[in-house]
Design a protein around this motif. Sequence first.
Motif, PDB file in Angstrom:
ATOM      1  N   GLY A  23      92.823 -51.079  67.398  1.00  0.00           N
ATOM      2  CA  GLY A  23      93.211 -50.080  66.382  1.00  0.00           C
ATOM      3  C   GLY A  23      92.721 -48.688  66.721  1.00  0.00           C
ATOM      4  O   GLY A  23      93.423 -47.697  66.539  1.00  0.00           O
ATOM      5  N   VAL A  24      91.505 -48.609  67.228  1.00  0.00           N
ATOM      6  CA  VAL A  24      90.962 -47.291  67.602  1.00  0.00           C
ATOM      7  C   VAL A  24      91.777 -46.695  68.729  1.00  0.00           C
ATOM      8  O   VAL A  24      92.095 -45.489  68.747  1.00  0.00           O
ATOM      9  CB  VAL A  24      89.486 -47.436  67.990  1.00  0.00           C
ATOM     10  CG1 VAL A  24      88.966 -46.130  68.604  1.00  0.00           C
ATOM     11  CG2 VAL A  24      88.653 -47.804  66.780  1.00  0.00           C
ATOM     12  N   ILE A  25      92.130 -47.551  69.715  1.00  0.00           N
ATOM     13  CA  ILE A  25      92.916 -47.045  70.856  1.00  0.00           C
ATOM     14  C   ILE A  25      94.268 -46.556  70.396  1.00  0.00           C
ATOM     15  O   ILE A  25      94.731 -45.476  70.814  1.00  0.00           O
ATOM     16  CB  ILE A  25      93.047 -48.154  71.916  1.00  0.00           C
ATOM     17  CG1 ILE A  25      91.671 -48.456  72.530  1.00  0.00           C
ATOM     18  CG2 ILE A  25      94.039 -47.738  73.000  1.00  0.00           C
ATOM     19  CD1 ILE A  25      91.671 -49.665  73.451  1.00  0.00           C
ATOM     20  N   LEU A  26      94.916 -47.320  69.537  1.00  0.00           N
ATOM     21  CA  LEU A  26      96.247 -46.914  69.044  1.00  0.00           C
ATOM     22  C   LEU A  26      96.167 -45.621  68.236  1.00  0.00           C
ATOM     23  O   LEU A  26      97.031 -44.744  68.353  1.00  0.00           O
ATOM     24  CB  LEU A  26      96.847 -48.037  68.196  1.00  0.00           C
ATOM     25  CG  LEU A  26      97.220 -49.313  68.959  1.00  0.00           C
ATOM     26  CD1 LEU A  26      97.729 -50.394  68.009  1.00  0.00           C
ATOM     27  CD2 LEU A  26      98.279 -49.008  70.012  1.00  0.00           C
ATOM     28  N   THR A  27      95.137 -45.506  67.424  1.00  0.00           N
ATOM     29  CA  THR A  27      94.979 -44.276  66.635  1.00  0.00           C
ATOM     30  C   THR A  27      94.762 -43.071  67.537  1.00  0.00           C
ATOM     31  O   THR A  27      95.325 -41.988  67.334  1.00  0.00           O
ATOM     32  CB  THR A  27      93.799 -44.426  65.677  1.00  0.00           C
ATOM     33  OG1 THR A  27      94.026 -45.556  64.832  1.00  0.00           O
ATOM     34  CG2 THR A  27      93.629 -43.166  64.825  1.00  0.00           C
ATOM     35  N   THR A  28      93.943 -43.239  68.575  1.00  0.00           N
ATOM     36  CA  THR A  28      93.682 -42.145  69.520  1.00  0.00           C
ATOM     37  C   THR A  28      94.959 -41.723  70.225  1.00  0.00           C
ATOM     38  O   THR A  28      95.247 -40.542  70.412  1.00  0.00           O
ATOM     39  CB  THR A  28      92.627 -42.563  70.538  1.00  0.00           C
ATOM     40  OG1 THR A  28      91.428 -42.965  69.845  1.00  0.00           O
ATOM     41  CG2 THR A  28      92.303 -41.414  71.494  1.00  0.00           C
ATOM     42  N   VAL A  31      97.159 -39.716  67.891  1.00  0.00           N
ATOM     43  CA  VAL A  31      96.672 -38.342  67.698  1.00  0.00           C
ATOM     44  C   VAL A  31      96.995 -37.489  68.919  1.00  0.00           C
ATOM     45  O   VAL A  31      97.443 -36.333  68.811  1.00  0.00           O
ATOM     46  CB  VAL A  31      95.168 -38.348  67.411  1.00  0.00           C
ATOM     47  CG1 VAL A  31      94.609 -36.922  67.427  1.00  0.00           C
ATOM     48  CG2 VAL A  31      94.893 -39.004  66.061  1.00  0.00           C
ATOM     49  N   LEU A  32      96.785 -38.051  70.121  1.00  0.00           N
ATOM     50  CA  LEU A  32      97.086 -37.302  71.346  1.00  0.00           C
ATOM     51  C   LEU A  32      98.565 -36.980  71.449  1.00  0.00           C
ATOM     52  O   LEU A  32      98.970 -35.883  71.872  1.00  0.00           O
ATOM     53  CB  LEU A  32      96.622 -38.088  72.571  1.00  0.00           C
ATOM     54  CG  LEU A  32      95.103 -38.248  72.725  1.00  0.00           C
ATOM     55  CD1 LEU A  32      94.773 -39.148  73.917  1.00  0.00           C
ATOM     56  CD2 LEU A  32      94.435 -36.890  72.885  1.00  0.00           C
ATOM     57  N   SER A  33      99.402 -37.957  71.076  1.00  0.00           N
ATOM     58  CA  SER A  33     100.852 -37.708  71.109  1.00  0.00           C
ATOM     59  C   SER A  33     101.244 -36.612  70.137  1.00  0.00           C
ATOM     60  O   SER A  33     102.083 -35.752  70.438  1.00  0.00           O
ATOM     61  CB  SER A  33     101.604 -39.010  70.779  1.00  0.00           C
ATOM     62  OG  SER A  33     101.295 -40.016  71.715  1.00  0.00           O
ATOM     63  N   LEU A  34     100.625 -36.627  68.970  1.00  0.00           N
ATOM     64  CA  LEU A  34     100.927 -35.590  67.978  1.00  0.00           C
ATOM     65  C   LEU A  34     100.509 -34.203  68.478  1.00  0.00           C
ATOM     66  O   LEU A  34     101.261 -33.225  68.358  1.00  0.00           O
ATOM     67  CB  LEU A  34     100.219 -35.910  66.672  1.00  0.00           C
ATOM     68  CG  LEU A  34     100.415 -34.888  65.529  1.00  0.00           C
ATOM     69  CD1 LEU A  34     101.898 -34.779  65.170  1.00  0.00           C
ATOM     70  CD2 LEU A  34      99.571 -35.297  64.311  1.00  0.00           C
ATOM     71  N   ALA A  36     100.189 -33.243  71.605  1.00  0.00           N
ATOM     72  CA  ALA A  36     101.084 -32.851  72.693  1.00  0.00           C
ATOM     73  C   ALA A  36     102.408 -32.337  72.157  1.00  0.00           C
ATOM     74  O   ALA A  36     102.975 -31.351  72.659  1.00  0.00           O
ATOM     75  CB  ALA A  36     101.304 -34.043  73.632  1.00  0.00           C
ATOM     76  N   GLY A  37     102.907 -32.990  71.091  1.00  0.00           N
ATOM     77  CA  GLY A  37     104.164 -32.516  70.495  1.00  0.00           C
ATOM     78  C   GLY A  37     104.025 -31.133  69.884  1.00  0.00           C
ATOM     79  O   GLY A  37     104.935 -30.292  69.981  1.00  0.00           O
ATOM     80  N   ILE A  38     102.886 -30.900  69.221  1.00  0.00           N
ATOM     81  CA  ILE A  38     102.671 -29.580  68.608  1.00  0.00           C
ATOM     82  C   ILE A  38     102.599 -28.498  69.689  1.00  0.00           C
ATOM     83  O   ILE A  38     103.182 -27.415  69.552  1.00  0.00           O
ATOM     84  CB  ILE A  38     101.387 -29.608  67.764  1.00  0.00           C
ATOM     85  CG1 ILE A  38     101.582 -30.524  66.541  1.00  0.00           C
ATOM     86  CG2 ILE A  38     101.003 -28.189  67.323  1.00  0.00           C
ATOM     87  CD1 ILE A  38     100.315 -30.714  65.721  1.00  0.00           C
ATOM     88  N   VAL A  39     101.881 -28.792  70.777  1.00  0.00           N
ATOM     89  CA  VAL A  39     101.776 -27.810  71.859  1.00  0.00           C
ATOM     90  C   VAL A  39     103.136 -27.523  72.462  1.00  0.00           C
ATOM     91  O   VAL A  39     103.520 -26.359  72.721  1.00  0.00           O
ATOM     92  CB  VAL A  39     100.793 -28.305  72.926  1.00  0.00           C
ATOM     93  CG1 VAL A  39     100.832 -27.401  74.176  1.00  0.00           C
ATOM     94  CG2 VAL A  39      99.375 -28.352  72.359  1.00  0.00           C
ATOM     95  N   TRP A  40     103.948 -28.555  72.713  1.00  0.00           N
ATOM     96  CA  TRP A  40     105.281 -28.357  73.305  1.00  0.00           C
ATOM     97  C   TRP A  40     106.168 -27.532  72.383  1.00  0.00           C
ATOM     98  O   TRP A  40     106.867 -26.619  72.822  1.00  0.00           O
ATOM     99  CB  TRP A  40     105.900 -29.733  73.571  1.00  0.00           C
ATOM    100  CG  TRP A  40     107.301 -29.632  74.111  1.00  0.00           C
ATOM    101  CD1 TRP A  40     107.663 -29.462  75.405  1.00  0.00           C
ATOM    102  CD2 TRP A  40     108.500 -29.677  73.342  1.00  0.00           C
ATOM    103  NE1 TRP A  40     109.027 -29.395  75.520  1.00  0.00           N
ATOM    104  CE2 TRP A  40     109.577 -29.530  74.243  1.00  0.00           C
ATOM    105  CE3 TRP A  40     108.771 -29.850  71.987  1.00  0.00           C
ATOM    106  CZ2 TRP A  40     110.893 -29.537  73.835  1.00  0.00           C
ATOM    107  CZ3 TRP A  40     110.080 -29.858  71.573  1.00  0.00           C
ATOM    108  CH2 TRP A  40     111.144 -29.690  72.493  1.00  0.00           C
ATOM    109  N   TRP A  41     106.143 -27.829  71.107  1.00  0.00           N
ATOM    110  CA  TRP A  41     106.991 -27.098  70.142  1.00  0.00           C
ATOM    111  C   TRP A  41     106.582 -25.620  70.055  1.00  0.00           C
ATOM    112  O   TRP A  41     107.437 -24.741  70.002  1.00  0.00           O
ATOM    113  CB  TRP A  41     106.859 -27.765  68.777  1.00  0.00           C
ATOM    114  CG  TRP A  41     107.737 -27.124  67.726  1.00  0.00           C
ATOM    115  CD1 TRP A  41     109.046 -27.345  67.492  1.00  0.00           C
ATOM    116  CD2 TRP A  41     107.309 -26.143  66.772  1.00  0.00           C
ATOM    117  NE1 TRP A  41     109.496 -26.568  66.463  1.00  0.00           N
ATOM    118  CE2 TRP A  41     108.457 -25.811  65.995  1.00  0.00           C
ATOM    119  CE3 TRP A  41     106.101 -25.508  66.507  1.00  0.00           C
ATOM    120  CZ2 TRP A  41     108.402 -24.882  64.982  1.00  0.00           C
ATOM    121  CZ3 TRP A  41     106.059 -24.584  65.493  1.00  0.00           C
ATOM    122  CH2 TRP A  41     107.202 -24.269  64.740  1.00  0.00           C
TER     123      TRP A  41
END
Length: 419
Positions: A23-28, A31-34, A36-41
């Motif tokens: 669960g911790v790995i999936l949550t991390t 968050v990283l994907s989110l 990265a998306g904000i930076v790209w946008w």
Amino acid sequence: MDQQLKDPSIVAPEQTRRSSRIGVILTTLAVLSLLAGIVWWTRQQGAPQPAGGGRNAAPMSIVPATIGKGDIGVTLNALGTVTSLATVTIKSQISGYLQRIDFKEGDEVKKGDLIAQIDPRPFEATLAQARGQLARDEAQLKGAQVDLARYQNLAKQNAVPHQTLDTQIALVAQNQGTVEADRASVQSAEVNLAYCRIVSPINGRVGLRQVDLGNYVTAGDSTGLVVITQLEPISVLFTLPEDNLQAVAKRLREGAVLPATAYDRSGANKLAEGSLQTFDSQIDPTTGTIKLRAQFENDKRTLYPNQFVNIRLLLDTHKDVMTMPMAGVQRGVPGTFVYLVNADSTVSVRPVKLGVTDGDRVEVMSGLEVGDRVVIDGADKLREGTKVIVRSAADAASPAGAAKGAATGAAKHGDGPKQ
């Protein structure tokens, strides 16, 4: 060992710890994907979109102008004030009742035209009295001169004393002086009588009447009867920076006639054409400028005293030079440049060196050749190598033509409406 594997109380804590780590790995990862998306946008929104860039970009619609040769004037622009060459306040030089007004407000009068008349009867009586006095004293002088001639003949024969002759000589001289004074009185009375007729001393336009008929006027009236202003010709006083004085003075010393054109306050409408007459003999130390006077015929009455006008003084003319419209000049990182239209319907940035400017045209010193085409409309979104579609100046002036040009460009690029 087998008992531990089969015992649920031992297996459950191990599975719980494994599920927690997953669960911790999936949550991390989420968050990283989110992030990265904000930076790209953010980068996509902040990055400039090069207009016309790219191989598949739609061509831009522009209006070009061809570089040609011609004459261009070296002009100096200044703000001036219209000034009459002669403004006269008509005043009475004698005292009396205003008997006649012989003008209408706004009339054009010539030199010598009757403006007004003061009651002349008191001055006619004074003149008659002066003439009578003169006639009497002239008769006395004539009698004294006859006696003097008789005494002179008798004195030659020693028939009369010399004292009598001397007395008669003095009496003749006294009567001559009296006659001269009488003649001066007659001239003074004639002048005062002439002042009863007030005439215009100049050619000009009559302003608003200051005194009504029947008023008693005197020589000390400050307002006067009316103001006459000369309008043809008329002058304009304007100022130029002292740095321009040497060039102007040199042209005048050479005998050149420097044309001056007067424009209205907006600078768009031409009012009159004239020429520079002279400049002042002193520079204003507070502003660093010098006054100049230009004269205009003003036969169409477009200039009136105290009117503010824009003056364009033609100092010199550059013959047979390259010229282009000012609308094609761009300024940016390369300095002063233009967008040159190439043979393959693309544009390129071309730095240029410019000379003098005359109205909406400018002299091209270097950077272009005669026959080159430069963009004068639609250059705001151009870049180096942008493909363009040429439209006429008439199309640029009408919204329908501009829309047509844009639609044509889209159709050629393949983005037009499908049939």
